[in-house]
Design a protein around this motif. Sequence first.
Motif, PDB file in Angstrom:
ATOM      1  N   THR A   1      70.441  64.914  16.114  1.00  0.00           N
ATOM      2  CA  THR A   1      69.556  64.699  16.848  1.00  0.00           C
ATOM      3  C   THR A   1      68.194  64.706  16.039  1.00  0.00           C
TER       4      THR A   1
ATOM      5  N   THR B   1      65.648  64.942  22.649  1.00  0.00           N
ATOM      6  CA  THR B   1      66.597  65.208  23.693  1.00  0.00           C
ATOM      7  C   THR B   1      67.343  66.421  23.505  1.00  0.00           C
ATOM      8  N   SER B   2      67.906  66.748  24.731  1.00  0.00           N
ATOM      9  CA  SER B   2      68.916  68.220  24.697  1.00  0.00           C
ATOM     10  C   SER B   2      69.515  68.186  26.006  1.00  0.00           C
ATOM     11  N   THR B   3      70.834  68.658  25.690  1.00  0.00           N
ATOM     12  CA  THR B   3      71.439  68.952  26.853  1.00  0.00           C
ATOM     13  C   THR B   3      71.453  70.279  27.040  1.00  0.00           C
ATOM     14  N   ARG B   4      72.008  71.101  26.186  1.00  0.00           N
ATOM     15  CA  ARG B   4      72.684  72.498  26.250  1.00  0.00           C
ATOM     16  C   ARG B   4      71.215  73.408  26.055  1.00  0.00           C
TER      17      ARG B   4
ATOM     18  N   ARG C   1      68.111  73.276  25.744  1.00  0.00           N
ATOM     19  CA  ARG C   1      67.031  73.332  26.730  1.00  0.00           C
ATOM     20  C   ARG C   1      67.432  73.970  28.366  1.00  0.00           C
TER      21      ARG C   1
ATOM     22  N   ASP D   1      79.323  72.190  17.800  1.00  0.00           N
ATOM     23  CA  ASP D   1      78.305  72.594  18.449  1.00  0.00           C
ATOM     24  C   ASP D   1      77.906  71.556  19.777  1.00  0.00           C
TER      25      ASP D   1
ATOM     26  N   GLN E   1      71.541  77.889  17.785  1.00  0.00           N
ATOM     27  CA  GLN E   1      72.920  77.429  17.610  1.00  0.00           C
ATOM     28  C   GLN E   1      73.791  78.518  16.903  1.00  0.00           C
TER      29      GLN E   1
ATOM     30  N   PRO F   1      76.542  67.766  21.186  1.00  0.00           N
ATOM     31  CA  PRO F   1      77.412  66.681  21.766  1.00  0.00           C
ATOM     32  C   PRO F   1      78.477  66.035  20.643  1.00  0.00           C
TER      33      PRO F   1
ATOM     34  N   HIS G   1      69.003  75.140  12.892  1.00  0.00           N
ATOM     35  CA  HIS G   1      69.174  75.317  14.293  1.00  0.00           C
ATOM     36  C   HIS G   1      69.606  76.910  14.429  1.00  0.00           C
TER      37      HIS G   1
HETATM   38  N1   CP Z   1      74.073  71.736  20.372  1.00  0.00           N
HETATM   39  C1   CP Z   1      73.017  71.630  20.957  1.00  0.00           C
HETATM   40  O1   CP Z   1      71.982  72.004  20.219  1.00  0.00           O
HETATM   41  O2   CP Z   1      73.042  70.757  22.011  1.00  0.00           O
HETATM   42  P1   CP Z   1      71.633  69.995  22.595  1.00  0.00           P
HETATM   43  O3   CP Z   1      71.268  69.082  21.614  1.00  0.00           O
HETATM   44  O4   CP Z   1      72.175  69.203  24.035  1.00  0.00           O
HETATM   45  O5   CP Z   1      70.710  70.979  22.969  1.00  0.00           O
END
Ligand code: CP
Length: 309
Positions: free
Chosen positions: A233, A53-56, A58, A267, A135, A269, A132
């Motif tokens: 994650t 999963t990823s919001t930011r 991706r 960073d 990030q 969520p 990461h």
């Molecule tokens: N900080 C970060 O990597 O956010 P996502 O998991 O939403 O991509």
Amino acid sequence: MNRNEPRHLISLRDLSNADIDWIVRRGTEFAAATDRPDTLLAGKVLGVYFSKTSTRTRTAFTVGALRLGAEVIAYGPGDLQLNTGETVEDTARVLAGMLDGMVIRIAGDPREIRAFAAPGMPVVNAMSADEHPTQALADLTTLAALFGGIKGLRVLYVGEGNNTAAALALGLARFADTTLELRTPPGYGVPDETLAQAKHLARRSGSTVVERHDMADLPRNADVVYTTRWQTTGTSKPDPDWRRVFAPFQVNEEVMERCSGARFLHDLPAHRGEEVTAGVLDGPASIAFEQARNKLHSAMAVLEWCMVR
Ligand code: CP
């Protein structure tokens, strides 16, 4: 490096100080820009493969590629024949014949991302279990934009020594006269080899990286307090009682008061009430959402570095 070979961003360990400096500076330029440099990646196609999963991240790489003029193909966790047994090497060999670059999140063994990089297609690690890197580049971009540079900054990191902490240590250590103080729960520190590497890089920059496993005597002169979620994650903690160990490492109003004047980074969520209180995350010292926006600007810089320069 043979300049005919593509540039990969698998780990910050592989980048020179000049590379990191360039990406951070370019990220701040994208953040400040009013024009849209929409031809830098014109004619190129970027693959974006996220098995977690990823919001930011991706969104940042997808929007960043589109803003730079590229086209994007997105692969979710169920899309590639990797799921039916095709090897990473064969997958990468095929995709390298069609794509101009790939951004990959597997949140697992970083060697899998390195295997994608083998055939000569630029590959960006959008998060693996150990690091990461994108990030940290977004974080450094945020700090450079906010403070006008990174030299001399004092960062207090509170929380698990996870992939975000590892990348932050490996990145911040490249800048002169910086201090990174990590306060990590006992048993959840930055891996020894990563910490040793960060300390080595820091010594060469005249900087300092230290880690402690308690919250006593927090530095009062920190410019920045940084935390991350307690459940990274793609990971789980074998100890069912892990929250008890993490509880003292919450960034709350008391911590921020002890570091009076410091800005707060996360960073995201975030889990309000766990690693950070709502009052701190939404409070006046917090720049966590500006930091999230800078993931886009930094992603654009990373794509330019990998695919154009
Ligand atoms: N900080 C970060 O990597 O956010 P996502 O998991 O939403 O991509």
